[in-house]
Design an enzyme around this catalytic site. Structure first.
Site, short mmCIF file in Angstrom:
data_model
loop_
_atom_site.label_atom_id
_atom_site.label_comp_id
_atom_site.label_asym_id
_atom_site.label_seq_id
_atom_site.Cartn_x
_atom_site.Cartn_y
_atom_site.Cartn_z
N ARG A 23 0.82 -1.22 0.00
CA ARG A 23 0.00 0.00 0.00
C ARG A 23 0.85 1.27 0.00
O ARG A 23 0.42 2.31 0.51
CB ARG A 23 -0.97 0.03 1.19
CG ARG A 23 -2.08 -1.01 1.10
CD ARG A 23 -3.19 -0.68 2.10
NE ARG A 23 -4.05 -1.83 2.31
CZ ARG A 23 -4.47 -2.26 3.49
NH1 ARG A 23 -4.13 -1.62 4.60
NH2 ARG A 23 -5.25 -3.32 3.59
N ARG A 27 -3.13 6.59 0.76
CA ARG A 27 -3.71 7.72 1.49
C ARG A 27 -2.75 8.45 2.41
O ARG A 27 -3.03 9.57 2.83
CB ARG A 27 -4.91 7.23 2.32
CG ARG A 27 -6.08 6.78 1.46
CD ARG A 27 -7.21 6.24 2.31
NE ARG A 27 -6.85 4.98 2.97
CZ ARG A 27 -7.66 4.32 3.79
NH1 ARG A 27 -8.84 4.81 4.07
NH2 ARG A 27 -7.26 3.19 4.35
N ARG A 36 -6.76 12.33 -5.66
CA ARG A 36 -8.06 11.69 -5.46
C ARG A 36 -9.16 12.73 -5.32
O ARG A 36 -10.27 12.55 -5.84
CB ARG A 36 -8.03 10.79 -4.23
CG ARG A 36 -9.37 10.13 -3.97
CD ARG A 36 -9.30 8.93 -3.08
NE ARG A 36 -10.63 8.39 -2.83
CZ ARG A 36 -10.86 7.27 -2.18
NH1 ARG A 36 -9.85 6.56 -1.70
NH2 ARG A 36 -12.10 6.85 -1.99
N ASP A 73 -6.94 -2.86 -7.15
CA ASP A 73 -7.59 -3.49 -6.02
C ASP A 73 -7.86 -4.95 -6.34
O ASP A 73 -8.11 -5.30 -7.50
CB ASP A 73 -8.90 -2.78 -5.69
CG ASP A 73 -9.45 -3.20 -4.33
OD1 ASP A 73 -10.25 -4.17 -4.29
OD2 ASP A 73 -9.08 -2.59 -3.31
N TYR A 147 -15.11 -12.05 -0.08
CA TYR A 147 -15.81 -10.80 -0.43
C TYR A 147 -17.00 -11.08 -1.34
O TYR A 147 -18.08 -10.49 -1.18
CB TYR A 147 -14.86 -9.82 -1.11
CG TYR A 147 -13.90 -9.14 -0.18
CD1 TYR A 147 -14.27 -8.01 0.53
CD2 TYR A 147 -12.60 -9.62 -0.01
CE1 TYR A 147 -13.37 -7.37 1.40
CE2 TYR A 147 -11.71 -9.00 0.85
CZ TYR A 147 -12.10 -7.87 1.55
OH TYR A 147 -11.22 -7.25 2.40
#
Length: 338
Positions: A23, A27, A36, A73, A147
């Site tokens: 990652r 963010r 973003r 993703d 998921y």
């Protein structure tokens, strides 16, 4: 000429371990947050090849990591299989209808959803030097299935585990479908310029040992064998988070070239139990990186010393947290690179 990360994945023991962070494009970086805000939601960014390539390269510019991990993703695979996908602010991903409500046959495949991801790989490869290894990835079938079945992340993957016990034939059909699509997806990434790929099994740790063999080891072995058949020179990194004592069997039986270690594993134990010469990746606690301070270089040194004599790629035990200060990443790089 390959960079140090690819050298390590192919078995070279380097004086200074190459480093990338799971990652690393995300963010915690102000440049990511700015882009973003300009472009919109997460899924829009993933499918915007120019934006996704820019995000992939942002941490390389700032930190000169040895690997660039594709910005995407793991749930792009079920989306391409025809399941609805959205990312809700503060709630994470939502897939619909769930496989508790629908059957795989109800979905209509949208294979061209992979095309912008391949284009991201191509664009990124042109933006980075030959010394930076381009890393592709996919979610492992068990984690992706959890998921697809629950429609979202779940605390203990209970819905998928129940289905696996109650109807193992249906679970097997779900995993086989994910395996087939994932092989196509990874081969496409490699053809577009990925030099190594990682299989993320983020929820492997929730399974009992015999279930782990069936739903983690066997599917990852099938994917790895297929990649080896079509792209024999492309290393595959397996990351079964939470595998614990089951990790050595995973390393031996899946055929992966390297294994990622989560932060709960003792590096000395892992070094003694894993196949001799197998490259390892990891495994600093992401929260220690967020905390920083004198313990960070101390633990970093211990970790590096534990893997002396074995190919080692420095990484975290899972993804970098969004509140991690930039200065702490810089502190980590000084500790790793001296």
């Amino acid at each position: 000429m390959p960079g140090p990360l690819l050298d390590a994945l192919k078995g070279s023991i380097l004086e200074i371990p190459p480093i990338w962070l799971m990652r690393q494009a995300g963010r915690y970086l102000p440049e990511y947050r700015e882009l973003r805000a300009e472009k919109g939601g997460f899924l829009k960014l993933v499918y915007d090849s120019s934006a996704a390539a820019e995000i992939t390269v942002q941490p390389i510019r700032r930190f000169a990591f040895d690997g660039a991990i594709l910005f995407s993703d793991i749930l792009i695979v079920p989306h391409a299989m025809g399941q609805g996908l959205e990312f809700l602010a503060g709630e994470g991903p939502k897939l619909s209808p769930t496989l508790l409500e629908a059957k795989l046959d109800d979905f209509t495949s949208v294979a061209d959803r992979f095309d912008p991801i391949y284009e991201t790989v191509r664009k990124t490869r042109l933006m980075i030097s030959d010394q930076v290894t381009m890393l592709g990835f996919a979610g492992s079938p068990w984690t992706v299935a959890t998921y697809m079945i629950a429609g979202q992340g779940s605390k203990d993957q209970g819905p998928a585990r129940l289905l696996a016990y109650r109807d193992p034939a249906r679970m097997e059909a779900i995993c086989e479908a994910i395996i087939e699509v994932s092989i196509t997806y990874l081969r496409g990434q490699i053809d577009a310029g990925a030099e190594a790929v990682q299989l993320f099994d983020s929820w492997a740790g929730s399974l009992a040992p015999d279930e782990f063999e069936r739903w983690v080891v066997a599917p990852n072995a099938k994917i790895t064998a297929a990649i080896k058949q079509s792209h024999p020179n492309t290393p595959v990194i397996g990351f079964p988070k939470g595998a614990g004592a089951k990790l050595p069997a995973y390393a031996r039986e899946t055929g992966v070239d390297a294994v990622g270690l989560d932060e709960t594993l003792d590096p000395a134990w892992a070094n003694s139990m894993l196949p001799e010469g197998m490259p390892v990746q990891g495994n600093l606690d992401p929260l220690l990186l967020e905390a920083g301070g004198p313990e960070l270089p101390k633990r970093t040194k211990i970790l590096i010393e534990a893997f002396e004599g074995r190919p080692h790629i420095f990484n975290l035990g899972h993804g970098i947290g969004q509140f991690t200060p930039i200065e702490h990443v810089e502190q980590l790089l000084r500790a790793v690179r001296g």
